[in-house]
Design an enzyme around this catalytic site. Sequence first.
Site, PDB file in Angstrom:
ATOM      1  N   HIS A 401       4.516  -4.646   6.969  1.00 31.41           N
ATOM      2  CA  HIS A 401       2.749  -4.328   7.800  1.00 31.41           C
ATOM      3  C   HIS A 401       3.036  -2.439   7.614  1.00 31.41           C
ATOM      4  O   HIS A 401       1.994  -2.192   7.734  1.00 31.41           O
ATOM      5  CB  HIS A 401       2.326  -5.018   9.133  1.00 31.41           C
ATOM      6  CG  HIS A 401       1.047  -5.421   9.122  1.00 31.41           C
ATOM      7  ND1 HIS A 401      -0.010  -4.270   8.320  1.00 31.41           N
ATOM      8  CD2 HIS A 401       0.021  -5.657   9.457  1.00 31.41           C
ATOM      9  CE1 HIS A 401      -1.593  -4.662   7.929  1.00 31.41           C
ATOM     10  NE2 HIS A 401      -1.241  -5.859   8.862  1.00 31.41           N
ATOM     11  N   ASP A 405      -0.660  -3.353   3.458  1.00 32.74           N
ATOM     12  CA  ASP A 405      -1.832  -3.494   4.038  1.00 32.74           C
ATOM     13  C   ASP A 405      -2.275  -5.370   3.931  1.00 32.74           C
ATOM     14  O   ASP A 405      -2.507  -5.502   2.938  1.00 32.74           O
ATOM     15  CB  ASP A 405      -3.329  -2.563   3.731  1.00 32.74           C
ATOM     16  CG  ASP A 405      -2.200  -1.159   3.731  1.00 32.74           C
ATOM     17  OD1 ASP A 405      -1.763  -0.693   4.977  1.00 32.74           O
ATOM     18  OD2 ASP A 405      -3.093  -0.562   3.789  1.00 32.74           O
TER      19      ASP A 405
END
Length: 429
Positions: A401, A405
């Site tokens: 992450h 995204d």
Amino acid sequence: MGIHTIKMPDIGEGIAEVELVAWHVKVGDLVAEDQILADVMTDKATVEIPSSVAGKVLSLGGTVGQVMAVGSEVIRIEVEGAGNVKDSAVAPSPAAAAAAAAAPVAQATPAAPPSPPAPTRRENAPAASAPHARQLGDKPIASPAVRRRAWDLGVELQFVPGTGTAGRITHDDLDAFSARAGQGAAATQADQRYAERNDEQAVPVIGLRRKIAQKMQESKRRIPHFAYVEEVDVTELEALRAKLNAQHGKTRGRLTMLPFVMRALILAVRQFPQINARYDDEAAVATQFGAVHLGIATQSEAGLMVPVVRHAETRDLWACAAEVTRLAEAARSGKATRDELSGSTITITSLGALGGILTTPVINHPEVAIVGVNRMVERPMIRNGAVVARLMMNLSSSFDHRVVDGLHAAEFVQLIRGYLECPATLFVM
């Protein structure tokens, strides 16, 4: 007689230390020149240490699981001649000295026969075939294929004597046990199945298993994972695969589902280059790659390994399949090189028929994504208002992450899904 020492060789690539993962000899053994003495591991590559001389093993330089420096002493061997250690003449043992002192003097006796030559590996093989004693609670060692056969036969491997290396149970051992098993043996086995057990066993985490543990811990510690799961209708893809195998299987090799997933992933990362990347935690730099060096998570008897299909973007379906087969065989036989086990930019993992409904795969650090393939299942689906049977398969993927995204991860997986559900697009892009 003299003493010859063998030291840990320089394996190259700046490696300063290795882990000792197996001994193939013990003190007192006679060894032949070129006989394998020990296995050591560097990163994920296992290297065999051979003997450069013939003689008798006097001492071992380390224990299994020990990390040893390059140049440290591996083994001491008593040899004919001077050896390579100064003042290496071997003094007789106290028992031998006492026997010599008690021997009659000036008594004509026949000359002693010459010492037998050190045994070869082939001569050592019969000695290794004796059944290995196993205590109650000891975990039997066997390959996945032997375990599956034992399950099918209803045999508990705990009760099968193993004649392989370190007591490993072979197919022949299983056959012999099954042939001997009668009503009495079955009754004894059944009695032990329900016996109360209070045994414990401490299993050292060493060798490849230690490397896997360190790698997984590092990945989970450093990478904030998030997972994304999507189902894919592979009915048309499976029909295409079956047709290609029928037409070209005998000449070009049979295709599994994996090369198609590889091709879909290769096309998808062209639109999402940030996913075909490696992230440097210390420098906070994500390096995106044009080349797709595709890691293929592979289970071996020693544990999980990730051989790498280099420049997968240049290979067609059959070339991908052939390279995956070659690398998997090398990994499972312990012959994969360091280069074949490093440098991947993104990884595919699959448990095949055991793939389950979904998984949450751990990213292969320092990559930023991993795509997991679950098993195919025929399920009823609604299409155009009618219930029809369709072949469905889930893709379970994990992403870093920090770099990827959630929206881009979802779009990436949906793009792979589109290629797989309309397989003609795999060949027109």
